[in-house]
Scaffold this motif. Structure first.
Motif, PDB file in Angstrom:
ATOM      1  N   ALA A 157      -2.474   3.169   3.121  1.00 32.41           N
ATOM      2  CA  ALA A 157      -1.212   3.876   3.378  1.00 32.41           C
ATOM      3  C   ALA A 157      -1.391   4.868   4.529  1.00 32.41           C
ATOM      4  CB  ALA A 157      -0.743   4.601   2.118  1.00 32.41           C
TER       5      ALA A 157
ATOM      6  N   ASP B 269       1.551   4.390  12.823  1.00 36.48           N
ATOM      7  CA  ASP B 269       2.970   4.612  13.146  1.00 36.48           C
ATOM      8  C   ASP B 269       3.155   5.890  13.954  1.00 36.48           C
ATOM      9  OD1 ASP B 269       3.671   2.341  11.760  1.00 36.48           O
ATOM     10  OD2 ASP B 269       4.327   3.389   9.949  1.00 36.48           O
ATOM     11  N   ALA B 270       2.523   6.969  13.483  1.00 33.78           N
ATOM     12  CA  ALA B 270       2.702   8.268  14.134  1.00 33.78           C
ATOM     13  C   ALA B 270       2.030   8.308  15.505  1.00 33.78           C
ATOM     14  CB  ALA B 270       2.145   9.379  13.242  1.00 33.78           C
TER      15      ALA B 270
ATOM     16  N   CYS C  51       0.822  -1.221   0.000  1.00 36.87           N
ATOM     17  CA  CYS C  51       0.000   0.000   0.000  1.00 36.87           C
ATOM     18  C   CYS C  51       0.851   1.264   0.000  1.00 36.87           C
ATOM     19  CB  CYS C  51      -0.961   0.008   1.188  1.00 36.87           C
ATOM     20  SG  CYS C  51      -0.147   0.139   2.791  1.00 36.87           S
ATOM     21  N   MET C  52       2.161   1.115   0.180  1.00 35.23           N
ATOM     22  CA  MET C  52       3.064   2.279   0.139  1.00 35.23           C
ATOM     23  C   MET C  52       3.878   2.191  -1.164  1.00 35.23           C
ATOM     24  SD  MET C  52       2.564   3.759   3.358  1.00 35.23           S
ATOM     25  CE  MET C  52       4.031   4.398   4.166  1.00 35.23           C
TER      26      MET C  52
ATOM     27  N   VAL D 276      -1.549   2.933   7.827  1.00 35.59           N
ATOM     28  CA  VAL D 276      -0.228   2.491   8.297  1.00 35.59           C
ATOM     29  C   VAL D 276       0.506   3.674   8.930  1.00 35.59           C
ATOM     30  CG1 VAL D 276       2.050   1.669   7.563  1.00 35.59           C
ATOM     31  CG2 VAL D 276      -0.018   0.562   6.698  1.00 35.59           C
ATOM     32  N   LEU D 277       0.536   4.810   8.207  1.00 36.73           N
ATOM     33  CA  LEU D 277       1.267   5.994   8.695  1.00 36.73           C
ATOM     34  C   LEU D 277       0.640   6.587   9.953  1.00 36.73           C
ATOM     35  CD1 LEU D 277       2.252   8.118   5.572  1.00 36.73           C
ATOM     36  CD2 LEU D 277       3.758   6.878   7.143  1.00 36.73           C
TER      37      LEU D 277
ATOM     38  N   VAL E  75      -2.902  12.672   7.355  1.00 42.62           N
ATOM     39  CA  VAL E  75      -2.449  11.711   8.357  1.00 42.62           C
ATOM     40  C   VAL E  75      -2.772  12.194   9.773  1.00 42.62           C
ATOM     41  CG1 VAL E  75      -0.054  12.554   8.471  1.00 42.62           C
ATOM     42  CG2 VAL E  75      -0.532  10.182   9.027  1.00 42.62           C
TER      43      VAL E  75
END
Lengths: 289, 289
Positions: B104, B111-112, A84-85, B107-108, B29
């Motif tokens: 995406a 993560d953040a 997905c990235m 996921v980010l 994000v």
């Protein structure tokens, strides 16, 4: 020789990560973490060890944050490679984690590598001084999070879906987050550990980080995947703006060379004790020639 | 009233997270991070605030680690909901992050949120004492990582692909990682902040965490998705072993009730100052009746 010093640092960091991961349960996610931390130049960990040496911090302590930043960097690569990235099959010449295992394992291994980074910097062995441990952890969170690396990643993703290619200022801001923040954390870590002023190393790191990204863009055009260890030509294929597409190949190389001089000049106060860091700055650009 | 206290804590934590996230760039994000930290009972943050109150730690300080643990919990949910993991469309009654945005971004944002958790615990406002900040960060890394939450997640994934259903011991070990480790961190955070002994709160947290998971398994069988705020019946559909499938519904409820008593008994030394934490333990099980 600089190259020897860089590989000696890489071996020491690998050894430390192997010890840390070897003490954990032998489950697929831990094997995936070990795979992801394998290989690479270890430039970030090297910067931690060198900046620590510059400030007379024991290597037996500095190896902890050096391993930490490599764990954090490895997490970002594992997640960055996901379908997905960037959807990459190859990293450091080996299959990416989601190709060797599966996506769920890649998500979890990346997550756990980030957590491990914070465990290593806040570990008692990093410093007997709790202020140092807390300071390194706070700085690492700021460098790795949504005001640093993740913001860079998010800007990078946004750039792929927009019609207007990025400007030089926008690419510079993107780079400052995506790779610059971790490089700055690494190069200033030694000063933090000694409770010393970080200004000179910060200036060095900012110039080095930008030079590093420009060199990466040059390599994406001029390198081949066997030498670089990952897919190349992807940026050009995707029509992404890069330092090379905006400046041209020769001007990009010249800009990187200027930045290397700037990085070296900033370390003047350290005298010849900083020679290895200056060589590191030159090395970063040389690989793109 | 316990329910009032729980929602007051939830509001205070939400307010703090809104302040922290509101200070960041308005990019997708960050909006996804805000979405992911919205709603929920905030049991973990509540445990931080209550254990801090028990040890006379100021609420203005405890709100930082309380927000941190909710950010960490939110990250785990965002990644757990991904298509390659549990593939859920609904969380806390709202679309999951990858459904509302894309994978995406999920996921980010996850993560953040993990990075943010470490930023908040190591923030100067958490404690004027750097030992406390470093200790909270180290404990959080151990609770959240591959010896804690991620190990639980990995065991959970492994259980889905094995032919042999898990035993009671294996499910208990899985739970201790997956939900127990963060609950233990939360309930002991107040004692850590005061530099006090964490034993009693640790015993409380272990019993509470197990009771919480058993209650969750009961709800997965007896609840409906509108009340629970997420899909139900998934474990039974997937043929996964749970406390209910192994013990039966009534015995599972009885085991949870015993654990609640154990949790309450462990707080005897605090006298009636710990009444709210005892009520929390009872609440966790009551929702499954």
């Amino acid at each position: 020789m600089f190259a020897d010093r860089l590989s000696a640092c890489a071996r020491a960091i690998q050894h430390h990560l192997d010890l840390v991961l070897g003490a954990l349960d032998d489950v697929p996610v831990v094997r995936a973490m070990a795979h992801a931390t394998h290989g690479g130049k270890r430039l970030r960990g090297f910067l931690v060890l060198e900046s620590a040496r510059l400030h007379a911090v024991e290597a037996s302590r500095a190896i902890w944050p050096a391993a930490a930043i490599e764990a954090l960097h490895a997490y970002s690569l594992v997640h960055d490679d996901l379908p997905c990235m960037d959807d990459d099959d190859l990293r450091r010449g080996l299959p990416t984690v989601h190709r060797k295992w599966d996506e769920a394992t890649a998500v979890l291994a990346g997550d756990a590598l980030q957590t491990l980074a914070f465990e290593l910097v806040s570990h008692e062995e990093t410093s007997p001084d709790a202020r140092v441990r807390a300071d390194l952890a706070l700085r690492l969170a700021r460098a790795g999070g949504v005001q640093g690396m993740v913001l860079g990643q998010a800007l990078d993703i946004a750039a792929e879906t927009t019609q207007n290619p990025l400007t030089l200022d926008q690419i510079t801001a993107l780079q400052r987050g995506k790779t610059g923040a971790l490089i700055e954390w690494s190069a200033t870590a030694g000063a933090c550990m000694a409770g010393a002023d970080t200004t000179a190393l910060q200036t060095y790191a900012r110039a080095l980080g930008l030079a590093f990204q420009i060199a990466d863009d040059v390599l994406d055009v001029t390198g081949d995947s066997a030498t670089v260890g990952k897919a190349v030509g992807k940026d050009a294929d995707a029509g992404k703006a890069t330092f090379v597409s905006l400046l041209g190949l020769e001007a990009a190389r010249a800009r990187a060379a200027d930045l290397v001089e700037e990085a070296c000049d900033s370390l003047g106060g350290y005298g010849n004790r900083a020679d290895t860091l200056k060589e590191a700055a030159r090395f970063v650009v040389t690989r793109a020639h």
